[in-house]
Write an enzyme that holds these catalytic residues in place. Sequence first.
Site: not given
Length: 337
Positions: A118, A200, A203
């Site tokens: 992130k 992976k 969203k």
Amino acid sequence: MEQQTASKKRIFSGIQPTGNLTLGNYIGALRNFGVLQNEYDCLYSIVDMHAITVRQDPAELRRACLRTMAIFLASGLDPEKNIIYFQSQVSQHAELGWILDCFTYMGELQRMTQFKDKSAKHADNINAGLFTYPVLMAADILLYMTDLVPIGADQKQHLELARDIALRFNAVYGDVFTVPEGYFPKVGARVMSLQEPTRKMSKSDPEETYIAILDKPDVIRKKLRRAVTDSDTHVVFDPENKPGVSNLMAIMSALTGRSLDVISAEYDGRGYGVFKDAVADSIVAALEPIQNEYDRISADKAYLESVMVSGRERAASIAYRTMLKVRKKVGLAALKL
Ligand code: TYM
């Protein structure tokens, strides 16, 4: 007051209300929530405080929270059996989060792969919340004396940290927290991107890389047809050499309950077009009933509101009792004189 049934173990899990919930969220977590609701005392939270570790549009975040709650209900979670609520409405999450911050080491948080990912994705906003995110997650879990946490493989490292924090706290103050275990799906614990099957499904990636739970059948079929596979025609499970095909097989297996061998025997050599259409059919069959329920439930704002209020009250009564104990152990001023 919410009582934990003596014979039943407790479950907690959370999903962030950001963007569109994906097939990965469904197979990795949400679907298991429904399976577990009869055997356990369950709390399922829409973790809106975790969502604000990256910038959110306030109006969209509020809508996304309700949308997520409606998806929980549409996927078959019974709000009487389960406590379904918004994390930020039970202030003890933040309170325990702070206390647990004081029992977590910088080095532990620096090792978290999600923090590294992130930080790379949001290089302009590497805030302290992003760093201590796993501690808030530990607080979510430990606040309810959770035995089992149904999650996808990407959250395993965070769960292990929650266990370490619980053990560390218990070593100082006696047996305060239950030490939780993870619960992972046998197939589909890591659903991969349709376009880059070594990453992976997420969203926060571009639309064509994921299937959203609310994607309509024609969109699902189109995304499947464009999914990356490889240049031969074999439908065999080999994640290392055939990540695209293996991902589609795992999705189909998770949704239909058919084994990978059975799927391989049925589709090997028939061409990827036939196989991809069949995978799309299995996804549509799983998601269409949820979408129909979703349309009905999300139109009923009063109902959603009532679930929200009752969930918040039931969760808060458990959280309050845990905090009385934790505060006493740590030596903070008593809440009840
Ligand atoms: P989140 O919101 O990213 O994802 C929610 C759940 O979906 C699972 N998941 C997947 N499973 C398989 N394949 C995928 N591609 C995939 N993508 C997501 C996740 O593993 C997760 O179970 N930090 C958590 C939310 C959270 C939480 C908690 C979870 C906060 N507090 C306490 C459990 C307990 C997260 O960001 O999940």
